[in-house]
Design a protein around this motif. Sequence first.
Motif, PDB file in Angstrom:
ATOM      1  N   GLU A  80      17.494 -58.897  48.418  1.00  0.00           N
ATOM      2  CA  GLU A  80      17.533 -57.756  48.083  1.00  0.00           C
ATOM      3  C   GLU A  80      16.224 -56.878  48.171  1.00  0.00           C
ATOM      4  O   GLU A  80      16.437 -55.689  48.689  1.00  0.00           O
ATOM      5  CB  GLU A  80      18.028 -57.527  46.516  1.00  0.00           C
ATOM      6  CG  GLU A  80      19.549 -57.607  46.099  1.00  0.00           C
ATOM      7  CD  GLU A  80      19.784 -57.871  44.883  1.00  0.00           C
ATOM      8  OE1 GLU A  80      18.978 -57.827  44.052  1.00  0.00           O
ATOM      9  OE2 GLU A  80      21.179 -57.988  44.671  1.00  0.00           O
ATOM     10  N   ARG A  81      15.156 -57.255  47.998  1.00  0.00           N
ATOM     11  CA  ARG A  81      13.908 -56.715  48.381  1.00  0.00           C
ATOM     12  C   ARG A  81      13.927 -56.705  49.888  1.00  0.00           C
ATOM     13  O   ARG A  81      13.297 -55.624  50.351  1.00  0.00           O
ATOM     14  CB  ARG A  81      12.702 -57.776  47.744  1.00  0.00           C
ATOM     15  CG  ARG A  81      11.441 -57.121  47.968  1.00  0.00           C
ATOM     16  CD  ARG A  81      10.874 -55.923  47.104  1.00  0.00           C
ATOM     17  NE  ARG A  81       9.855 -55.273  47.442  1.00  0.00           N
ATOM     18  CZ  ARG A  81       9.214 -54.277  46.719  1.00  0.00           C
ATOM     19  NH1 ARG A  81       9.726 -53.691  45.759  1.00  0.00           N
ATOM     20  NH2 ARG A  81       8.383 -53.519  47.306  1.00  0.00           N
ATOM     21  N   ALA A  82      13.954 -57.567  50.461  1.00  0.00           N
ATOM     22  CA  ALA A  82      13.908 -57.417  52.164  1.00  0.00           C
ATOM     23  C   ALA A  82      14.814 -56.581  52.856  1.00  0.00           C
ATOM     24  O   ALA A  82      14.456 -55.591  53.542  1.00  0.00           O
ATOM     25  CB  ALA A  82      14.442 -58.934  52.823  1.00  0.00           C
ATOM     26  N   MET A  83      16.145 -56.175  52.149  1.00  0.00           N
ATOM     27  CA  MET A  83      17.079 -55.180  52.586  1.00  0.00           C
ATOM     28  C   MET A  83      16.266 -53.747  52.379  1.00  0.00           C
ATOM     29  O   MET A  83      16.276 -52.803  53.012  1.00  0.00           O
ATOM     30  CB  MET A  83      18.174 -55.037  51.755  1.00  0.00           C
ATOM     31  CG  MET A  83      19.280 -56.180  52.171  1.00  0.00           C
ATOM     32  SD  MET A  83      20.612 -56.631  50.971  1.00  0.00           S
ATOM     33  CE  MET A  83      21.426 -54.924  51.265  1.00  0.00           C
ATOM     34  N   ARG A  84      15.698 -53.603  51.038  1.00  0.00           N
ATOM     35  CA  ARG A  84      14.995 -52.191  50.690  1.00  0.00           C
ATOM     36  C   ARG A  84      13.789 -52.104  51.683  1.00  0.00           C
ATOM     37  O   ARG A  84      13.669 -50.992  52.304  1.00  0.00           O
ATOM     38  CB  ARG A  84      14.532 -52.219  49.231  1.00  0.00           C
ATOM     39  CG  ARG A  84      15.925 -52.268  48.449  1.00  0.00           C
ATOM     40  CD  ARG A  84      15.495 -51.723  47.035  1.00  0.00           C
ATOM     41  NE  ARG A  84      15.168 -50.544  46.936  1.00  0.00           N
ATOM     42  CZ  ARG A  84      14.673 -49.936  45.841  1.00  0.00           C
ATOM     43  NH1 ARG A  84      14.228 -50.707  44.761  1.00  0.00           N
ATOM     44  NH2 ARG A  84      14.473 -48.577  45.881  1.00  0.00           N
ATOM     45  N   GLU A  85      13.129 -53.249  51.907  1.00  0.00           N
ATOM     46  CA  GLU A  85      11.898 -52.984  52.727  1.00  0.00           C
ATOM     47  C   GLU A  85      12.027 -52.841  54.386  1.00  0.00           C
ATOM     48  O   GLU A  85      11.323 -52.207  54.865  1.00  0.00           O
ATOM     49  CB  GLU A  85      10.752 -53.826  52.425  1.00  0.00           C
ATOM     50  CG  GLU A  85      10.219 -54.045  51.051  1.00  0.00           C
ATOM     51  CD  GLU A  85       9.095 -55.038  50.983  1.00  0.00           C
ATOM     52  OE1 GLU A  85       8.366 -54.746  49.946  1.00  0.00           O
ATOM     53  OE2 GLU A  85       9.027 -56.064  51.333  1.00  0.00           O
ATOM     54  N   SER A  86      13.131 -53.355  54.738  1.00  0.00           N
ATOM     55  CA  SER A  86      13.203 -53.187  56.144  1.00  0.00           C
ATOM     56  C   SER A  86      14.442 -52.286  56.634  1.00  0.00           C
ATOM     57  O   SER A  86      14.603 -52.036  57.816  1.00  0.00           O
ATOM     58  CB  SER A  86      13.568 -54.856  56.669  1.00  0.00           C
ATOM     59  OG  SER A  86      15.002 -55.203  56.043  1.00  0.00           O
ATOM     60  N   ALA A 182       5.017 -53.650  56.387  1.00  0.00           N
ATOM     61  CA  ALA A 182       6.238 -52.995  56.238  1.00  0.00           C
ATOM     62  C   ALA A 182       7.009 -53.648  55.187  1.00  0.00           C
ATOM     63  O   ALA A 182       7.970 -53.186  54.381  1.00  0.00           O
ATOM     64  CB  ALA A 182       7.128 -53.038  57.297  1.00  0.00           C
ATOM     65  N   HIS A 183       6.661 -55.043  54.829  1.00  0.00           N
ATOM     66  CA  HIS A 183       7.438 -55.853  53.847  1.00  0.00           C
ATOM     67  C   HIS A 183       6.525 -56.525  52.721  1.00  0.00           C
ATOM     68  O   HIS A 183       6.749 -57.812  52.611  1.00  0.00           O
ATOM     69  CB  HIS A 183       8.628 -56.599  54.368  1.00  0.00           C
ATOM     70  CG  HIS A 183       7.945 -57.434  55.520  1.00  0.00           C
ATOM     71  ND1 HIS A 183       8.027 -57.185  57.016  1.00  0.00           N
ATOM     72  CD2 HIS A 183       7.377 -58.589  55.476  1.00  0.00           C
ATOM     73  CE1 HIS A 183       7.517 -58.204  57.658  1.00  0.00           C
ATOM     74  NE2 HIS A 183       7.049 -59.137  56.737  1.00  0.00           N
ATOM     75  N   PRO A 184       5.840 -55.853  52.233  1.00  0.00           N
ATOM     76  CA  PRO A 184       4.876 -56.598  51.073  1.00  0.00           C
ATOM     77  C   PRO A 184       5.435 -57.337  50.179  1.00  0.00           C
ATOM     78  O   PRO A 184       4.883 -58.480  49.767  1.00  0.00           O
ATOM     79  CB  PRO A 184       3.758 -55.526  50.699  1.00  0.00           C
ATOM     80  CG  PRO A 184       4.675 -54.171  50.814  1.00  0.00           C
ATOM     81  CD  PRO A 184       5.405 -54.416  51.915  1.00  0.00           C
ATOM     82  N   GLY A 185       6.383 -56.992  49.512  1.00  0.00           N
ATOM     83  CA  GLY A 185       7.262 -57.439  48.382  1.00  0.00           C
ATOM     84  C   GLY A 185       7.856 -58.550  48.781  1.00  0.00           C
ATOM     85  O   GLY A 185       7.831 -59.437  48.146  1.00  0.00           O
ATOM     86  N   LEU A 211      -2.741 -62.699  52.863  1.00  0.00           N
ATOM     87  CA  LEU A 211      -3.666 -61.365  52.531  1.00  0.00           C
ATOM     88  C   LEU A 211      -2.936 -60.246  52.842  1.00  0.00           C
ATOM     89  O   LEU A 211      -2.223 -60.336  53.538  1.00  0.00           O
ATOM     90  CB  LEU A 211      -5.058 -61.479  53.038  1.00  0.00           C
ATOM     91  CG  LEU A 211      -5.727 -62.935  52.828  1.00  0.00           C
ATOM     92  CD1 LEU A 211      -6.833 -62.883  53.749  1.00  0.00           C
ATOM     93  CD2 LEU A 211      -6.335 -62.795  51.384  1.00  0.00           C
ATOM     94  N   TYR A 212      -3.038 -58.998  52.171  1.00  0.00           N
ATOM     95  CA  TYR A 212      -2.689 -57.781  52.632  1.00  0.00           C
ATOM     96  C   TYR A 212      -4.036 -57.071  53.107  1.00  0.00           C
ATOM     97  O   TYR A 212      -5.204 -57.368  52.591  1.00  0.00           O
ATOM     98  CB  TYR A 212      -2.125 -56.831  51.459  1.00  0.00           C
ATOM     99  CG  TYR A 212      -1.046 -57.527  50.831  1.00  0.00           C
ATOM    100  CD1 TYR A 212       0.158 -57.843  51.435  1.00  0.00           C
ATOM    101  CD2 TYR A 212      -1.160 -58.303  49.336  1.00  0.00           C
ATOM    102  CE1 TYR A 212       1.505 -58.283  50.560  1.00  0.00           C
ATOM    103  CE2 TYR A 212       0.114 -58.535  48.737  1.00  0.00           C
ATOM    104  CZ  TYR A 212       1.502 -58.696  49.810  1.00  0.00           C
ATOM    105  OH  TYR A 212       2.295 -59.375  48.971  1.00  0.00           O
ATOM    106  N   GLY A 213      -3.751 -56.094  53.697  1.00  0.00           N
ATOM    107  CA  GLY A 213      -4.521 -55.225  54.417  1.00  0.00           C
ATOM    108  C   GLY A 213      -4.204 -54.163  55.022  1.00  0.00           C
ATOM    109  O   GLY A 213      -3.354 -54.006  55.938  1.00  0.00           O
ATOM    110  N   ALA A 214      -4.626 -52.952  54.660  1.00  0.00           N
ATOM    111  CA  ALA A 214      -4.041 -51.538  55.040  1.00  0.00           C
ATOM    112  C   ALA A 214      -4.236 -51.124  56.561  1.00  0.00           C
ATOM    113  O   ALA A 214      -3.394 -50.675  57.395  1.00  0.00           O
ATOM    114  CB  ALA A 214      -4.181 -50.401  54.192  1.00  0.00           C
ATOM    115  N   GLY A 215      -5.620 -51.224  56.972  1.00  0.00           N
ATOM    116  CA  GLY A 215      -5.670 -51.069  58.238  1.00  0.00           C
ATOM    117  C   GLY A 215      -6.039 -52.090  59.024  1.00  0.00           C
ATOM    118  O   GLY A 215      -5.328 -53.294  58.831  1.00  0.00           O
TER     119      GLY A 215
END
Lengths: 520, 520
Positions: A80-86, A182-185, A211-215
Amino acid sequence: MLIGGHAVRGSAAMIHAVDPATGERLEPGFPGATPTDVGQACALAWAAFPAYRETGLEQRAAFLETIADEIVALGDALIERAMRESGLPRPRLEGERGRTCGQLRLFADVVRAGHFLDARIDPAMPDRQPLPRVDLRLRNIAIGPVAVFGASNFPLAFSVAGGDTASALAAGCPVVVKAHNAHPGTSAMIASAVRAAVARSGMPEGVFSMLYGAGNEIGTGLVADAHIKAVGFTGSRSGGLALMKVAAERREPIPVYAEMSSINPVILLPGALAARGEAIGQGFAAALQLGAGQFCTNPGLVLAIEGPDVAAFVKGATEGIEGASPQTMLTPGIHAAYEQGVASFAGHDGVSTVARGAEATGRYQASARLFATDGDRFLRDHALQAEIFGSASLLVRVKDAAALANVLEALEGQLTVSVHMEDSDRETVAQLLPTMEIKAGRLLVNGFGTGVEVSHAMVHGGPYPATSDGRTTSVGTLAIRRFLRPVCYQDMPQPLLPDALRDGNPLHLWRMTDGALSRD
Amino acid sequence: MLIGGHAVRGSAAMIHAVDPATGERLEPGFPGATPTDVGQACALAWAAFPAYRETGLEQRAAFLETIADEIVALGDALIERAMRESGLPRPRLEGERGRTCGQLRLFADVVRAGHFLDARIDPAMPDRQPLPRVDLRLRNIAIGPVAVFGASNFPLAFSVAGGDTASALAAGCPVVVKAHNAHPGTSAMIASAVRAAVARSGMPEGVFSMLYGAGNEIGTGLVADAHIKAVGFTGSRSGGLALMKVAAERREPIPVYAEMSSINPVILLPGALAARGEAIGQGFAAALQLGAGQFCTNPGLVLAIEGPDVAAFVKGATEGIEGASPQTMLTPGIHAAYEQGVASFAGHDGVSTVARGAEATGRYQASARLFATDGDRFLRDHALQAEIFGSASLLVRVKDAAALANVLEALEGQLTVSVHMEDSDRETVAQLLPTMEIKAGRLLVNGFGTGVEVSHAMVHGGPYPATSDGRTTSVGTLAIRRFLRPVCYQDMPQPLLPDALRDGNPLHLWRMTDGALSRD
């Protein structure tokens, strides 16, 4: 984020996914990593490396299987999360989850079989003249911690626990993932599954971080970190080239396995067009629009020898394109790039629009396109080789087989080349095959490249710029070889040798002794 | 020079070898290539590539053996010219000729065995659910024409028809050699032997060319040529880095296999020192001075845990060094660099001179040196890790096994690490082994790295900066893998498949079917 065993909240710029079906910003946000976080994750990976790379084959295989189990245990919430994010539909994501877990289990088999160790023994010859021969034994060891970049177009199968991660872990390499924005969750859920598997399997915590990173700073810092010894990336050519540059300029340069851009030529030969031109056109339209065309192996170029039956292909393709519904693309950015690419081809001199899909009704939906031009123009204008990521393709009509060969020769490196043929076309194919081999990693007959089997004989790779390193594949069991290097042991006493190389073959491996394979 | 089948006289600056024993300029001179010559040789290589890479295994193996035969047929004139150009003694060059021919013959065996093709078959599963599986088959193909740079220190075994050339030809790659300026006459003779073998074997002429070039322009142009797809180089770190840069900046980046610099640490453990410290010292002195120390695997660093028995090692080493005659080095340039390196260490703070060889009597002779320092200083001062190419080494005394591990950790990548041990040292070795594996391509027990067996289990490679690519070896049969890339054939009709992948296994190869090896 996950830094070793610890779920950590980042302190840099927040990342929000966007639901591409609605444009809605999805909560929660995921704060990005700092350079300190990168350093910590890489240091933990390095600390875990000695123990992890020497885990027993069975233990490591079971770990990979446990990751698959934990992903399955995430249940429907993941889908469900992947559907919303992608914006990808449920069946596609359920299939992709199956592929992701299947990939992990296949690498577990690879680890158990142990071929990847390439064990070799050249026994001592103490009486050889003029000089005795020493005892030499070789095995592959893991190259070191690997940085993996999640891909946007496979939020499960080529992301946090996707092919690069599975093959690196199988090789014995700890992994630090830079999640795709595009799919952090989805990434967070998969990371939690890997973390649970690490704990359940008793692996050192540094085996996996995310890790996450915006740039670009976090990704660049990751590739530049001295503890990282190889990089796996799937994405744009500009992104791949940027990482290659960082890796080449390190004090210790490291390999980058970047899978970048490919337009995957489809060759239509006269016999095939005569026998089933319309059906090929329909099959092409289906392949082109699968997943809104957002596959590395999407058929972005069609080469056809001019003749009456090309019309049948165009008819089938047009029906397939005009009859399909518009699809939501993965991200606003990808959608914008697609629109730009389509506009550029539509306005190009000597390029006509043959077919267009139904108008988009949603904000980030794309309508498919088939353009056409002739071989001479294509040869003159390198811009027509540009990849439009999405469901757009260019039909190039050439006057004969020789002209077709010229166009093929002029192409850059590709992931795939497909040829549609009948027995009557065999001689033409035989003449084209050497060029096809030089241009691509996978050659298909009467098919399209969009299905990429995860197996032993798959090659998902190809000469530059399809990938940064045409000697490798990023799908299939051979992908493990990217993360290995050979070490030779000379006159090493038995108790100090790794099990893989001991007398009596305790691991029951296939080994090469004096050049001959056996399992004795 | 040789451009394909044609002996060509260059038109650029003349190259003369110098007899390092006398300083005499040797006639004749060999004029260098122009950029046009480079382009011609590379274009011919590209033209030869399609036919050459598909030569039958037996035909290609016989070609390699014919090259060996033709080299033997050059007779004593080859040895005499090589002696004059290199200053190396006759037995060494006769041995090296044997090694060169043996290498070619071993690669002929490798070609016949066909393991290098890595043939894999995943048969179709038309009834698989939910989707049928296609038929997938994989083999390795040659990567393309290879640029090989002759090395100064092996005028036969790592030069015109040396290891890089033999493994590239075995893989199916045409070769364009840039001859080393130190031995142009030797290079001309070997090139004529290869040319004769090309003609006798009916190979396309572009399979082999050889060029001279006085400066960097020809080598750089060769690496930059679009028809070249990989590079083999053995030489200095600066030379290797320069080629890596050219290769990375091409429109299509290509792999560079550069074997560059290594100081090959030798670890002396207390048990071994107590049991036979003096003998180890003598063995070390012999290894250090072999070939005037001009080996990539020369023992340039000795790490010893402080204790009473280190004196025995020093005694043996000193006797071996002081009792030996000075040796002529390969070139005036190498000699000058050696003198400079020795002077720099001799004047270094905290470095003492432990032993020095007899004074040189000839102009380009070198006198061996053993320097000493302590672990703390070595760790503080990166300059002490510099390679002095020649018979100079640095003994680093450390206070205990932990300090030894710290020094080992601080080292750059190496070709070899040797450890001298007795059973009583086993626990220490077990603790050091993981670091040794990470640092080097070959780990030796109770030996020195200077003998490099050409066999299946050899690794002559190692992490950067020992080489540019620690995933590979430049000596031994695994070297062929540098020049291969995998190609997958999907649903390809039998008549179009390469023999290696056809049903019925007509080449009787070991193949992997659905992950299982067999020769059925």
